[in-house]
Design a protein around this motif. Structure first.
Motif, PDB file in Angstrom:
ATOM      1  N   MET A  57       0.834  -1.212   0.000  1.00 32.89           N
ATOM      2  CA  MET A  57       0.000   0.000   0.000  1.00 32.89           C
ATOM      3  C   MET A  57       0.864   1.255   0.000  1.00 32.89           C
ATOM      4  O   MET A  57       0.633   2.203  -0.766  1.00 32.89           O
ATOM      5  N   LEU A  58       1.869   1.269   0.849  1.00 36.87           N
ATOM      6  CA  LEU A  58       2.754   2.430   0.944  1.00 36.87           C
ATOM      7  C   LEU A  58       3.558   2.620  -0.341  1.00 36.87           C
ATOM      8  O   LEU A  58       3.700   3.747  -0.836  1.00 36.87           O
ATOM      9  N   ALA A  59       4.089   1.523  -0.883  1.00 36.32           N
ATOM     10  CA  ALA A  59       4.916   1.619  -2.084  1.00 36.32           C
ATOM     11  C   ALA A  59       4.116   2.107  -3.287  1.00 36.32           C
ATOM     12  O   ALA A  59       4.669   2.762  -4.184  1.00 36.32           O
ATOM     13  N   MET A  63      17.893   2.664  -0.105  1.00 36.85           N
ATOM     14  CA  MET A  63      17.671   1.613  -1.087  1.00 36.85           C
ATOM     15  C   MET A  63      18.987   1.076  -1.628  1.00 36.85           C
ATOM     16  O   MET A  63      19.038  -0.010  -2.191  1.00 36.85           O
ATOM     17  N   LEU A  64      20.079   1.805  -1.427  1.00 34.89           N
ATOM     18  CA  LEU A  64      21.394   1.297  -1.825  1.00 34.89           C
ATOM     19  C   LEU A  64      21.799   0.070  -1.024  1.00 34.89           C
ATOM     20  O   LEU A  64      22.649  -0.702  -1.441  1.00 34.89           O
ATOM     21  N   ALA A 105       9.944  -3.185  -5.548  1.00 34.83           N
ATOM     22  CA  ALA A 105      10.624  -4.157  -4.690  1.00 34.83           C
ATOM     23  C   ALA A 105      11.682  -3.482  -3.822  1.00 34.83           C
ATOM     24  O   ALA A 105      11.781  -3.754  -2.615  1.00 34.83           O
ATOM     25  N   GLU A 106      12.481  -2.598  -4.421  1.00 35.97           N
ATOM     26  CA  GLU A 106      13.526  -1.922  -3.660  1.00 35.97           C
ATOM     27  C   GLU A 106      12.937  -1.019  -2.581  1.00 35.97           C
ATOM     28  O   GLU A 106      13.461  -0.921  -1.463  1.00 35.97           O
ATOM     29  N   LEU A 107      11.831  -0.358  -2.910  1.00 36.76           N
ATOM     30  CA  LEU A 107      11.173   0.505  -1.940  1.00 36.76           C
ATOM     31  C   LEU A 107      10.652  -0.321  -0.762  1.00 36.76           C
ATOM     32  O   LEU A 107      10.795   0.071   0.408  1.00 36.76           O
ATOM     33  N   CYS A 108      10.078  -1.494  -1.046  1.00 35.96           N
ATOM     34  CA  CYS A 108       9.589  -2.367   0.029  1.00 35.96           C
ATOM     35  C   CYS A 108      10.750  -2.889   0.873  1.00 35.96           C
ATOM     36  O   CYS A 108      10.627  -3.006   2.099  1.00 35.96           O
ATOM     37  N   ARG A 109      11.876  -3.189   0.231  1.00 41.44           N
ATOM     38  CA  ARG A 109      13.051  -3.638   1.002  1.00 41.44           C
ATOM     39  C   ARG A 109      13.526  -2.541   1.948  1.00 41.44           C
ATOM     40  O   ARG A 109      13.904  -2.816   3.087  1.00 41.44           O
TER      41      ARG A 109
END
Length: 403
Positions: free
Chosen positions: A64-66, A213-214, A200-204
């Motif tokens: 939801m947030l992403a 995200m790095l 995917a990176e944002l969720c990670r």
């Protein structure tokens, strides 16, 4: 506790050894097991990316947030599901917009989904109810037509397929769950699957306290992504966004890897239990048995069975159903009323003013469902005991009706 429980995880020495190996390694979080588990789940669902999280609910929250869903937005979803599928919409301040279900698949009626779309609609959140992925292709077409994302809540459908496509491959993003009653378990846990690399990176990042995200990008050294993150100067204590502690431990990931390696054999065992139930209950006129997707007998073999839920016919209501469940419990047989309608839960009624009759098909189904004991190693003798006890309880209700 019932002699025949409602559900039971299938844990072997393989899983125990995998967990012990992690315990002895000294690396209990943010390691190679998590990365491997994510890769396996992405591959199983035909996706490029997997993001392991501490529960399916956490995964839905991050999605939801992403997707940028927030206050004033609406998300179309089903009232016939476990409550987490709509709670996650409330977490971000948006509003769940329920539509009634198709009485065959128990998933949302696709025509009602399209009719519910408004300028405020920011996503469709569709659930593979009881592992049945029917209509997922229709939801996908509707979402594409209206240029909104489809979220596939496939927490109940790991390992299944529909029209040649893996469960988890529909729409923008999917989410699996691994509670102990699921096809595989990590104790608690979930995994987001998607082809959207940025999402995917944002969720990670958000699952890991909002760190850069790095921290999920390899430097080519052969180290795991997590190890790279730990060695980058200052990166571990830099937080770019509001985040959460939604990580999955190495212990849980190791358990999940061992379970995934056995998934195909476990799906066969579950299908055999479902087939055994169908064979023994098909002569009971008072029951509606689970339908395979599109009423296609071949789809029975490609569906991933999460639970086995029967439904009393429309001569019965929730009072009779509840007495039957109580009777099963008295005879030490596990049973439950999967699922009570979400819109009639006290919190939802109070917040949104929902009332009985708002979604009549979902309510009618909900009033008459009985989840029977269902797990991999449920033997024929136990199934026979469940079936005979159920039939006796139904006969008792027939006698009560005559009085």
């Amino acid at each position: 506790m019932s002699v025949i429980p409602l559900s039971q995880p299938d844990i072997t020495e393989k899983e125990i050894a995998a967990v012990v190996e992690v315990l002895r390694s000294g690396r209990l979080s943010i390691g190679a097991k998590q990365s491997r588990f994510e890769e396996m789940l992405a591959d199983r669902s035909g996706r490029r990316q997997g993001v392991a999280v501490s529960s399916g609910t956490c995964g839905l929250h991050l999605i939801m947030l992403a997707l940028g869903i927030g206050p004033g937005d609406e998300v179309i979803t089903t009232p016939f599901s476990f409550i987490a599928s709509s709670n996650c919409i409330l977490y971000v301040g948006a509003k769940p917009v329920f539509v009634d279900i198709d009485p065959v698949s128990l998933n949302m009626d696709p025509d009602k989904v399209e009719a519910a779309i408004t300028p405020k609609t920011k996503a469709i959140l569709a659930v593979d109810v009881f592992g049945n992925p029917m209509h997922m292709d229709r939801y996908e077409q509707i979402a594409r037509k209206h240029e909104i994302p489809l979220i596939e809540d496939c927490c109940e459908g790991l390992g299944g397929s529909y029209k040649g496509r893996a469960v988890g491959s529909f729409g923008r993003v999917g989410i699996f769950g691994f509670y102990p009653n699921k096809q595989i378990t990590t104790g608690e846990g979930g995994c987001i699957v998607t082809d959207d690399d940025h999402l995917a990176e944002l969720c990670r990042s958000m699952r890991n306290q909002g760190r850069s995200m790095l921290t999920t990008t390899s430097d080519g050294s052969g180290k795991t992504n997590a190890e790279v993150a730990l060695t980058r100067a200052g990166s571990w204590l830099q937080h770019e966004r509001l985040g959460f502690n939604y990580r999955l431990s190495e212990i849980a990931a190791a358990l999940g890897i061992a379970q995934l390696e056995r998934l195909d054999e476990m799906l066969v065992m579950r299908r055999e239990v479902a087939e055994e139930y169908v064979g023994r209950l098909m002569d009971c006129e008072d029951l509606i048995l689970p339908n395979p997707p599109d009423n296609n007998p071949q789809a029975f073999k490609t569906m991933s069975w999460f639970v086995f839920v029967v439904r009393l016919n429309d001569r019965y209501g929730h009072i009779e159903r509840d007495r039957i469940i109580q009777g099963l419990h008295r005879h030490e047989v596990g049973a439950a009323n999967y699922f009570p309608c979400i819109h009639l839960q006290p919190f939802y009624r109070e917040k949104f003013g929902y009332k009985k009759g708002d979604y009549p098909i979902a309510e009618s189904v909900s009033n008459r469902t009985i989840a029977l004991p269902f797990y991999n190693r449920l033997d024929r003798t136990s199934i026979e005991l469940v079936v005979q006890t159920l039939k006796v309880m139904i006969q008792r209700e027939q006698l009560l009706k005559r009085d």
